[in-house]
Every structure is written in C-alpha cells, then in structure tokens.
Design a protein around this motif. Structure first.
Motif, short mmCIF file in Angstrom:
data_model
loop_
_atom_site.label_atom_id
_atom_site.label_comp_id
_atom_site.label_asym_id
_atom_site.label_seq_id
_atom_site.Cartn_x
_atom_site.Cartn_y
_atom_site.Cartn_z
N PHE A 1 66.46 8.21 -48.41
CA PHE A 1 67.59 7.31 -48.69
C PHE A 1 68.63 8.01 -49.55
CE2 PHE A 1 69.74 4.23 -51.37
CZ PHE A 1 70.15 3.26 -50.46
N VAL A 2 68.16 8.67 -50.60
CA VAL A 2 69.08 9.38 -51.51
C VAL A 2 69.76 10.54 -50.78
CG1 VAL A 2 69.15 10.85 -53.55
CG2 VAL A 2 67.87 8.71 -53.61
N TRP A 3 68.98 11.30 -50.01
CA TRP A 3 69.55 12.46 -49.31
C TRP A 3 70.63 12.03 -48.33
CZ3 TRP A 3 69.71 14.11 -44.19
CH2 TRP A 3 70.12 15.44 -44.01
N LEU A 4 70.37 10.96 -47.57
CA LEU A 4 71.36 10.49 -46.61
C LEU A 4 72.62 9.98 -47.31
CD1 LEU A 4 69.04 8.63 -44.06
CD2 LEU A 4 70.25 10.78 -43.70
N THR A 5 72.42 9.30 -48.45
CA THR A 5 73.58 8.79 -49.19
C THR A 5 74.44 9.93 -49.71
OG1 THR A 5 72.34 6.81 -49.86
CG2 THR A 5 74.28 7.38 -51.15
N ILE A 6 73.81 10.93 -50.31
CA ILE A 6 74.56 12.07 -50.85
C ILE A 6 75.23 12.85 -49.72
CG2 ILE A 6 74.30 14.31 -52.01
CD1 ILE A 6 72.21 13.06 -53.79
N ASN A 7 74.53 13.01 -48.60
CA ASN A 7 75.11 13.74 -47.47
C ASN A 7 76.33 13.00 -46.90
OD1 ASN A 7 74.85 15.95 -45.41
ND2 ASN A 7 74.59 14.21 -44.05
N GLN A 8 76.22 11.69 -46.80
CA GLN A 8 77.35 10.90 -46.29
C GLN A 8 78.51 10.93 -47.27
OE1 GLN A 8 76.30 6.88 -45.23
NE2 GLN A 8 78.38 6.34 -44.60
N ALA A 9 78.21 10.87 -48.57
CA ALA A 9 79.27 10.94 -49.58
C ALA A 9 79.98 12.29 -49.53
CB ALA A 9 78.69 10.69 -50.96
N SER A 10 79.21 13.36 -49.39
CA SER A 10 79.81 14.69 -49.30
C SER A 10 80.71 14.80 -48.08
CB SER A 10 78.72 15.76 -49.24
OG SER A 10 77.90 15.73 -50.39
N HIS A 11 80.25 14.24 -46.97
CA HIS A 11 81.05 14.27 -45.73
C HIS A 11 82.36 13.51 -45.91
CE1 HIS A 11 81.90 14.52 -41.46
NE2 HIS A 11 81.99 13.21 -41.39
N SER A 12 82.30 12.38 -46.60
CA SER A 12 83.51 11.59 -46.82
C SER A 12 84.52 12.35 -47.67
CB SER A 12 83.15 10.26 -47.51
OG SER A 12 82.32 9.47 -46.68
N VAL A 13 84.05 13.06 -48.69
CA VAL A 13 84.95 13.82 -49.55
C VAL A 13 85.60 14.96 -48.76
CG1 VAL A 13 85.11 15.22 -51.64
CG2 VAL A 13 83.64 13.21 -51.61
N VAL A 14 84.82 15.62 -47.92
CA VAL A 14 85.38 16.69 -47.09
C VAL A 14 86.43 16.13 -46.14
CG1 VAL A 14 84.84 18.35 -45.27
CG2 VAL A 14 83.34 18.16 -47.27
N GLN A 15 86.17 14.98 -45.53
CA GLN A 15 87.15 14.36 -44.64
C GLN A 15 88.44 14.02 -45.39
OE1 GLN A 15 84.91 11.03 -42.90
NE2 GLN A 15 85.19 12.01 -40.92
N GLU A 16 88.28 13.50 -46.60
CA GLU A 16 89.45 13.15 -47.40
C GLU A 16 90.28 14.39 -47.73
OE1 GLU A 16 90.45 10.58 -51.48
OE2 GLU A 16 88.38 10.94 -50.83
N ALA A 17 89.60 15.47 -48.11
CA ALA A 17 90.30 16.71 -48.43
C ALA A 17 91.00 17.28 -47.19
CB ALA A 17 89.32 17.73 -49.00
N ASP A 18 90.34 17.24 -46.05
CA ASP A 18 90.96 17.73 -44.81
C ASP A 18 92.19 16.90 -44.45
OD1 ASP A 18 89.07 19.69 -44.57
OD2 ASP A 18 87.83 18.62 -43.11
N ALA A 19 92.10 15.58 -44.65
CA ALA A 19 93.24 14.72 -44.34
C ALA A 19 94.43 15.04 -45.25
CB ALA A 19 92.84 13.25 -44.50
N VAL A 20 94.16 15.27 -46.53
CA VAL A 20 95.22 15.61 -47.47
C VAL A 20 95.89 16.93 -47.06
CG1 VAL A 20 95.68 16.32 -49.85
CG2 VAL A 20 94.30 14.29 -49.40
N LEU A 21 95.08 17.91 -46.68
CA LEU A 21 95.64 19.20 -46.25
C LEU A 21 96.46 19.05 -44.98
CD1 LEU A 21 92.78 21.80 -46.88
CD2 LEU A 21 95.10 21.81 -47.85
N ASP A 22 95.97 18.27 -44.02
CA ASP A 22 96.73 18.05 -42.79
C ASP A 22 98.08 17.40 -43.08
OD1 ASP A 22 94.69 19.13 -41.30
OD2 ASP A 22 93.83 17.19 -40.71
N LEU A 23 98.10 16.44 -43.99
CA LEU A 23 99.36 15.79 -44.35
C LEU A 23 100.30 16.74 -45.08
CD1 LEU A 23 98.01 12.30 -45.48
CD2 LEU A 23 99.35 12.81 -43.43
N TYR A 24 99.73 17.63 -45.88
CA TYR A 24 100.58 18.58 -46.59
C TYR A 24 101.21 19.58 -45.62
CZ TYR A 24 102.25 20.99 -50.76
OH TYR A 24 103.06 21.50 -51.74
N TRP A 25 100.43 20.01 -44.64
CA TRP A 25 100.99 20.87 -43.60
C TRP A 25 102.10 20.12 -42.84
CZ3 TRP A 25 100.90 25.87 -42.67
CH2 TRP A 25 99.84 26.65 -43.17
#
Length: 262
Positions: A62-86
C-alpha cells in the motif's frame, strides 16, 4: 529527535519490555502449561506469524504504490510546466513575458511554500491553486494563428489539463494514510507473535530471553518502519519536489536557447 535514535529506542525498548515479560512468564506460568503450549501451540504460532507477515506485506505494498503514484504525479506536473514554458517561447510580446513570469512564480511557490505546507498539513496551498488557475486563464485567452500555432496551442491546453490532473492527484495522495484497521491488525498480530514464543520457548531463562528480545525487536522494527513511510510527502522516505526543481533550473536553459533572459 533524530529518527535513527527514535527507531533504536523503539526497537530496543520493546525488546527490553519483552525480556521482562518473558522472565515474568517464567516465574508465574507453571511449567506444565508452558509444556502444553510447546506441544500443541505450534499450529497457532504459525498462523499468527503468517497473519502478521501478510498484514505487514499488504501495508508495505500500500505504501509503495502510494509513493510510486505520488512520484509519478510530481513528474507529470513538472513535465507539464516545462511544456508550457516551451510554448511560452513561441508567443510574442506581452503574452510571452507574462506566461513565462507566471510559470516561474507558480513553480517557485510550489517548491518553496506549498511543499513544506503540504508535508505539514496534508493539503495543497491555496495560493498555488490561484497561480495554477491564472496559468489556465492566460492559456485559454491566447488566440493562435492557423497552422502550426494552432497545433502548439492544442498541446498547451493538454499540458494545462495534465497540470491540474497532477495537482488533484497530489492533493489526494497528500492526505493518504495506511487505514487504521491495518494498524490494528498489525499491532495485534505482532503482540501475539511476541507473546506466544514466550510461552512456547525453551524452559531455560537464557533461551527464553533471547527469543523474546529478537521477536519483539523485529516486530517493533517493522511497525516503526511502516509508520515512518506512512505519509508520502513527509518523513525520511518521502516524495520530494526534485522534478519541479529540475524544471525550474531548466527555465534558464530554455531562455538561453531562445535568446531570452528571465
């Protein structure tokens, strides 16, 4: 208090308490009763240990899946910010300057203000939501020219959608905890794992003490470890804003590539 020190106190303190309990059982429980537990309690002990291991593994997953999903969300957010900056670099005049500035403000606020607040309260900062909505407002009011500008605009709209989806996911996961029922199951089966060997152990005090200490210390270590990773955005094992920090540093590289300055 240092986490390592706190963990050592929890493990060795629990082990010491178990040793005291084992010696007390040695003195108070008749030898015949202990012999009967040793003869007929093996199956019960196996079942209890299996239940403890199953609960601990389930909580770990349960903890591993939660942390993995949270990490994925942060990466998606960072990618979206970079795409918008480009995308901002393809605009002209005030729109470009304003969007670049708002993206910097948003990313900086998330890293420096929202992340510590989220770790403390389990909620996202209202100011970050306001900045995100401002970004969406700026993007939706862009009027692209037909052709390639329209395609880039559609990509920017998708990036804004991804940004908000990632924020909602992060908001949901920030308040995620291991369910209380799992803690009840883990602690109750852990207590039985500690107590049953005391009753079934070798009648010699030295052997009983060793069994009690090892069993209790192991259970305490598992419980303490799961408690430390219970919250995905706080503690020693946590999701950090590293992808967003990398995105913020990349803004300067993008500006240099296009010949701009922040």
């Amino acid at each position: 208090m240092n986490t390592v020190l706190l963990g050592c106190l929890a493990v060795f303190g629990t082990g010491a308490a178990a040793v005291a309990g084992a010696l007390l059982i040695q003195r108070t429980v008749p030898a015949r009763v202990r012999y009967d537990f040793g003869m007929y309690g093996a199956l019960t002990t196996v079942l209890v240990v299996s239940a403890f291991l199953l609960t601990a593994i389930t909580m770990g997953l349960f903890v591993w899946l939660t942390i993995n999903q949270a990490s994925h969300s942060v990466v998606q957010e960072a990618d979206a910010v970079l795409d918008l900056y480009w995308y901002a670099q393809t605009l002209d005049g005030p729109e470009e300057v304003r969007l670049r500035s708002e993206l910097r403000d948003y990313t900086t606020h998330v890293i420096r203000v929202e992340w510590p607040a989220m770790a403390e309260t389990g909620e996202l900062h209202p100011r970050s939501w306001q900045l995100a909505r401002q970004l969406r407002y700026e993007i939706t009011h862009v009027s692209p020219q037909p052709g390639g500008a329209t395609i880039r605009y559609q990509d920017a709209l998708r990036a804004v959608s991804v940004l908000f989806d990632a924020r909602r996911s992060r908001e949901s996961l920030a308040g995620t905890r291991i369910p209380p029922l799992m803690w009840v199951a883990l602690i109750s089966t852990g207590l039985l794992v500690v107590v049953l060997p005391m009753l079934r152990g070798d009648p010699r005090p030295a052997v009983r003490v060793v069994l009690a200490f090892v069993g209790a210390a192991t259970v305490a270590f598992v419980v303490f470890l799961l408690y430390e990773v219970n919250v995905p955005f706080t503690g020693n094992v946590k999701v950090t804003p590293a992808p967003l920090e990398d995105a913020l540093r990349s803004f300067a590289d993008i500006d240099a590539f296009w010949g701009h300055r922040p």
